[in-house]
Design a protein around this motif. Structure first.
Motif, PDB file in Angstrom:
ATOM      1  N   TRP A   1      -4.972   4.253  -5.166  1.00 13.09           N
ATOM      2  CA  TRP A   1      -3.805   3.440  -4.833  1.00 13.09           C
ATOM      3  C   TRP A   1      -4.059   1.950  -5.047  1.00 13.09           C
ATOM      4  O   TRP A   1      -3.125   1.240  -5.451  1.00 13.09           O
ATOM      5  CB  TRP A   1      -3.276   3.730  -3.425  1.00 13.09           C
TER       6      TRP A   1
ATOM      7  N   ARG B   1       0.902   3.927  -3.025  1.00 12.69           N
ATOM      8  CA  ARG B   1       0.533   5.327  -2.781  1.00 12.69           C
ATOM      9  C   ARG B   1       1.615   6.276  -3.301  1.00 12.69           C
ATOM     10  O   ARG B   1       1.304   7.291  -3.923  1.00 12.69           O
ATOM     11  CB  ARG B   1       0.285   5.564  -1.288  1.00 12.69           C
TER      12      ARG B   1
ATOM     13  N   VAL C   1      -5.036   9.882  -4.607  1.00 13.28           N
ATOM     14  CA  VAL C   1      -4.243   8.737  -4.161  1.00 13.28           C
ATOM     15  C   VAL C   1      -5.079   7.834  -3.263  1.00 13.28           C
ATOM     16  O   VAL C   1      -5.044   6.609  -3.390  1.00 13.28           O
ATOM     17  CB  VAL C   1      -2.945   9.198  -3.457  1.00 13.28           C
ATOM     18  N   ASP C   2      -5.850   8.431  -2.352  1.00 16.70           N
ATOM     19  CA  ASP C   2      -6.722   7.634  -1.478  1.00 16.70           C
ATOM     20  C   ASP C   2      -7.677   6.770  -2.285  1.00 16.70           C
ATOM     21  O   ASP C   2      -7.984   5.646  -1.899  1.00 16.70           O
ATOM     22  CB  ASP C   2      -7.536   8.535  -0.544  1.00 16.70           C
ATOM     23  N   ARG C   3      -8.125   7.282  -3.391  1.00 18.59           N
ATOM     24  CA  ARG C   3      -9.080   6.548  -4.213  1.00 18.59           C
ATOM     25  C   ARG C   3      -8.410   5.498  -5.111  1.00 18.59           C
ATOM     26  O   ARG C   3      -8.928   4.398  -5.283  1.00 18.59           O
ATOM     27  CB  ARG C   3      -9.873   7.528  -5.080  1.00 18.59           C
TER      28      ARG C   3
ATOM     29  N   GLU D   1       0.832  -1.210   0.000  1.00 17.35           N
ATOM     30  CA  GLU D   1       0.000   0.000   0.000  1.00 17.35           C
ATOM     31  C   GLU D   1       0.865   1.258   0.000  1.00 17.35           C
ATOM     32  O   GLU D   1       0.620   2.185  -0.771  1.00 17.35           O
ATOM     33  CB  GLU D   1      -0.937   0.019   1.209  1.00 17.35           C
ATOM     34  N   GLN D   2       1.877   1.286   0.845  1.00 17.66           N
ATOM     35  CA  GLN D   2       2.744   2.470   0.914  1.00 17.66           C
ATOM     36  C   GLN D   2       3.447   2.715  -0.421  1.00 17.66           C
ATOM     37  O   GLN D   2       3.513   3.857  -0.886  1.00 17.66           O
ATOM     38  CB  GLN D   2       3.773   2.301   2.029  1.00 17.66           C
TER      39      GLN D   2
ATOM     40  N   CYS E   1       1.549   6.212  -7.158  1.00 25.49           N
ATOM     41  CA  CYS E   1       0.341   6.894  -7.635  1.00 25.49           C
ATOM     42  C   CYS E   1       0.509   8.413  -7.530  1.00 25.49           C
ATOM     43  O   CYS E   1       0.199   9.142  -8.469  1.00 25.49           O
ATOM     44  CB  CYS E   1      -0.861   6.412  -6.819  1.00 25.49           C
TER      45      CYS E   1
ATOM     46  N   PRO F   1      -3.605  14.074  -2.807  1.00 27.67           N
ATOM     47  CA  PRO F   1      -3.893  13.134  -1.717  1.00 27.67           C
ATOM     48  C   PRO F   1      -5.262  12.456  -1.825  1.00 27.67           C
ATOM     49  O   PRO F   1      -5.382  11.250  -1.586  1.00 27.67           O
ATOM     50  CB  PRO F   1      -3.797  13.997  -0.455  1.00 27.67           C
ATOM     51  N   GLN F   2      -6.268  13.197  -2.220  1.00 28.75           N
ATOM     52  CA  GLN F   2      -7.609  12.616  -2.368  1.00 28.75           C
ATOM     53  C   GLN F   2      -7.627  11.590  -3.508  1.00 28.75           C
ATOM     54  O   GLN F   2      -8.226  10.521  -3.378  1.00 28.75           O
ATOM     55  CB  GLN F   2      -8.641  13.708  -2.627  1.00 28.75           C
TER      56      GLN F   2
END
Length: 71
Positions: free
Chosen positions: A34, A9, A30-32, A5-6, A12, A27-28
């Protein structure tokens, strides 16, 4: 899974930054997205632990992500 995950992220975020997305929106996004990058990384590789995303989710997110980063 946490390391994957890291890594996903980071990749991405770099990908979106390279495509010219404004820093505050990254950031938003990437949250979606990744999980899409993580899935690309893990192709053919079994993970220790559980993969919490269905094939349908990944496919839908992949289509959407590709529209954000053509080419």
């Amino acid at each position: 899974m946490k390391t994957l995950e890291q890594t996903a992220r980071r990749i991405c975020a770099l990908d979106l930054e390279g495509k010219g997305f404004p820093q505050p929106t990254i950031p938003q996004l990437v949250d979606r997205f990744w999980p899409v990058v993580a899935n690309e990384i893990r192709q053919g590789v079994s993970l220790v632990g559980e993969w919490p995303f269905t094939g349908e989710q990944i496919e839908a997110w992949s289509v959407e992500y590709r529209t954000l980063r053509p080419g």
